[in-house]
Design a protein around this motif. Structure first.
Motif, PDB file in Angstrom:
ATOM      1  N   UNK A  43      37.686  43.834  25.655  1.00 51.50           N
ATOM      2  CA  UNK A  43      36.890  45.146  26.390  1.00 51.50           C
ATOM      3  C   UNK A  43      35.828  44.976  27.630  1.00 51.50           C
ATOM      4  N   UNK A  44      34.971  43.756  27.712  1.00 47.84           N
ATOM      5  CA  UNK A  44      34.736  43.490  29.336  1.00 47.84           C
ATOM      6  C   UNK A  44      35.680  43.418  29.942  1.00 47.84           C
ATOM      7  N   UNK A  45      36.512  43.118  30.436  1.00 50.07           N
ATOM      8  CA  UNK A  45      37.938  43.348  31.078  1.00 50.07           C
ATOM      9  C   UNK A  45      38.124  44.687  31.537  1.00 50.07           C
ATOM     10  N   UNK A  46      38.122  45.375  31.084  1.00 53.81           N
ATOM     11  CA  UNK A  46      38.121  46.429  30.706  1.00 53.81           C
ATOM     12  C   UNK A  46      37.121  47.001  31.678  1.00 53.81           C
ATOM     13  N   UNK A  47      36.307  47.101  31.453  1.00 54.14           N
ATOM     14  CA  UNK A  47      35.279  47.324  31.650  1.00 54.14           C
ATOM     15  C   UNK A  47      35.055  47.368  33.593  1.00 54.14           C
ATOM     16  N   UNK A  48      35.247  46.040  33.728  1.00 54.78           N
ATOM     17  CA  UNK A  48      35.507  44.839  35.286  1.00 54.78           C
ATOM     18  C   UNK A  48      35.835  46.046  35.809  1.00 54.78           C
ATOM     19  N   UNK A  49      37.401  45.883  35.024  1.00 54.66           N
ATOM     20  CA  UNK A  49      38.661  46.258  36.229  1.00 54.66           C
ATOM     21  C   UNK A  49      38.647  47.450  36.000  1.00 54.66           C
ATOM     22  N   UNK A  50      37.635  48.438  35.911  1.00 54.90           N
ATOM     23  CA  UNK A  50      37.363  50.207  35.652  1.00 54.90           C
ATOM     24  C   UNK A  50      36.172  49.905  36.835  1.00 54.90           C
ATOM     25  N   UNK A  51      35.431  49.169  36.825  1.00 57.46           N
ATOM     26  CA  UNK A  51      34.097  48.962  37.606  1.00 57.46           C
ATOM     27  C   UNK A  51      34.782  49.097  39.388  1.00 57.46           C
ATOM     28  N   UNK A  52      36.220  48.063  39.449  1.00 55.37           N
ATOM     29  CA  UNK A  52      35.907  47.392  40.547  1.00 55.37           C
ATOM     30  C   UNK A  52      37.294  48.394  41.208  1.00 55.37           C
ATOM     31  N   UNK A  53      37.660  48.898  40.545  1.00 53.20           N
ATOM     32  CA  UNK A  53      38.300  50.489  40.314  1.00 53.20           C
ATOM     33  C   UNK A  53      38.185  51.464  42.229  1.00 53.20           C
ATOM     34  N   UNK A  54      36.783  51.295  42.031  1.00 48.30           N
ATOM     35  CA  UNK A  54      36.636  52.262  43.031  1.00 48.30           C
ATOM     36  C   UNK A  54      36.512  51.451  44.747  1.00 48.30           C
ATOM     37  N   UNK A  55      37.522  50.038  44.972  1.00 48.77           N
ATOM     38  CA  UNK A  55      37.594  49.487  46.005  1.00 48.77           C
ATOM     39  C   UNK A  55      39.023  49.577  45.940  1.00 48.77           C
ATOM     40  N   UNK A  56      39.595  50.739  45.334  1.00 47.65           N
ATOM     41  CA  UNK A  56      40.814  50.988  46.034  1.00 47.65           C
ATOM     42  C   UNK A  56      42.004  49.683  46.510  1.00 47.65           C
ATOM     43  N   UNK A  57      41.535  48.768  45.732  1.00 48.76           N
ATOM     44  CA  UNK A  57      42.799  47.357  45.268  1.00 48.76           C
ATOM     45  C   UNK A  57      42.188  46.479  46.757  1.00 48.76           C
ATOM     46  N   UNK A  58      41.203  46.593  46.502  1.00 54.37           N
ATOM     47  CA  UNK A  58      40.792  45.395  48.224  1.00 54.37           C
ATOM     48  C   UNK A  58      39.756  44.528  47.116  1.00 54.37           C
ATOM     49  N   UNK A  59      39.472  44.951  45.247  1.00 52.11           N
ATOM     50  CA  UNK A  59      38.646  43.851  44.820  1.00 52.11           C
ATOM     51  C   UNK A  59      39.634  44.111  43.831  1.00 52.11           C
ATOM     52  N   UNK A  60      40.101  42.456  43.817  1.00 53.71           N
ATOM     53  CA  UNK A  60      40.849  42.161  42.579  1.00 53.71           C
ATOM     54  C   UNK A  60      40.691  41.004  41.544  1.00 53.71           C
ATOM     55  N   UNK A  61      40.508  41.448  40.413  1.00 55.11           N
ATOM     56  CA  UNK A  61      40.816  40.139  39.086  1.00 55.11           C
ATOM     57  C   UNK A  61      41.036  38.988  39.029  1.00 55.11           C
ATOM     58  N   UNK A  62      41.261  37.794  38.928  1.00 56.07           N
ATOM     59  CA  UNK A  62      41.943  36.340  39.565  1.00 56.07           C
ATOM     60  C   UNK A  62      42.043  36.012  38.218  1.00 56.07           C
ATOM     61  N   UNK A  63      40.968  35.797  37.994  1.00 56.72           N
ATOM     62  CA  UNK A  63      40.587  34.785  36.589  1.00 56.72           C
ATOM     63  C   UNK A  63      40.101  35.073  35.858  1.00 56.72           C
ATOM     64  N   UNK A  64      39.677  34.679  34.950  1.00 55.47           N
ATOM     65  CA  UNK A  64      38.366  35.156  33.456  1.00 55.47           C
ATOM     66  C   UNK A  64      38.296  34.165  32.672  1.00 55.47           C
TER      67      UNK A  64
END
Length: 309
Positions: free
Chosen positions: A71-92
């Protein structure tokens, strides 16, 4: 039951880094630090870095676990979408709040008669401490652990700073600048740094130490540039440089222009094998070595500008 945090490793494209950091600082996430992808090199000037300028920087965010990791990761992924792919999650990674959490990496440290400590320090750890400088780590360099910072603070504790005009070049998180204010230096102390995040971190740490924003005047940019130099004080009784040996030499024209008669300069960020080169440059310009300190391979010099009678 041990409280757990989530540590997110993100890849941040360079053109997005400044806006990303600025927004995250006001978000529910805790920014640990941003760092380039680098290889450490040994050079004549000390240490240098081979930076992958084509690749993204690496950023670390933290938040306490309240739900399942997914659930935390899903919220983070939604949060970083505002940077249109210029910010991506590598590891948790799940880390305990104690021992191995990011806050445990920053502990109180005693330097001379002063303690440097983050604001979350257990009060019992500082019981009986007479002087505490509250410094929270952030996106600007400077936590108090490095030998160059500690030796600079030790020199400062030997000086009378009351009503002295101070210029701090390479101020980072503001440790040396704020120490000078707390020790009676004339306000504002001028703090210069090329990192745009330095201003925010200095102001945060000023508040941590119950100082007004006006206590330190932060100037962002390279002090060698005319548009930055014009914002500096005309004369300073004390100039601090903790930026590297060759950089200390490069900054000599700025030091010479702004140093008061018989003024003092603390040079740090120097390595043993570059000491003579740095010292010679300043001696040729009319500075006399007063004292020096060594921490491992690092050297800190206290010099005085010689005024001809």
């Amino acid at each position: 039951m041990e409280n757990m945090w989530l540590k997110y490793t993100l890849l941040v494209e360079r053109e997005t880094e400044d806006t990303f950091v600025a927004e995250v600082l006001g978000s529910p996430y805790t920014l640990g630090w941003i760092e380039p992808q680098i290889e450490v090199l040994t050079t004549e000037n000390g240490y240098d870095y081979a930076e992958n300028t084509d690749g993204p920087a690496v950023g670390y965010l933290f938040e306490p676990m309240q739900d399942g990791e997914e659930a935390h990761v899903e919220r983070l992924q939604a949060y970083i979408q505002r940077w249109n792919g210029h910010v991506t999650l590598k590891e948790v990674e799940q880390v305990p709040e104690e021992n191995d959490s990011w806050k445990e990496e920053f502990r109180e440290v005693k330097i001379g008669s002063w303690w440097v400590a983050p604001t979350w320090t257990d009060p019992q750890a500082l019981e009986g401490a007479e002087h505490v400088l509250w410094i929270d780590p952030g996106a600007a360099f400077g936590t108090g652990y490095h030998g160059t910072t500690q030796d600079s603070l030790l020199f400062l504790q030997e000086l009378s700073l009351t009503e002295k005009n101070v210029l701090d070049i390479g101020a980072g998180s503001g440790i040396l600048s704020l120490y000078c204010v707390l020790s009676g230096a004339r306000q504002p102390v001028y703090a210069v740094d090329i990192n745009p995040q330095s201003e925010y971190q200095v102001l945060v740490n000023a508040t941590n130490n119950h100082l007004p924003d006006s206590a330190v005047r932060v100037v962002i940019g390279d002090a060698l540039l005319p548009e930055v130099a014009e914002k500096l004080p005309e004369r300073s009784d004390l100039i601090l440089l903790n930026i590297g040996g060759d950089e200390d030499i490069a900054m000599l024209p700025v030091v010479d222009k702004h140093i008061a008669p018989d003024g003092l300069v603390i040079l740090s960020g120097i390595v043993d094998w570059n000491r003579s080169h740095v010292l010679s440059a300043y001696e040729e310009a009319g500075y006399r070595l007063e004292k020096e300190r060594h921490s491992d391979e690092w050297v800190t010099l206290l010099l005085r500008k010689i005024t001809m009678k």
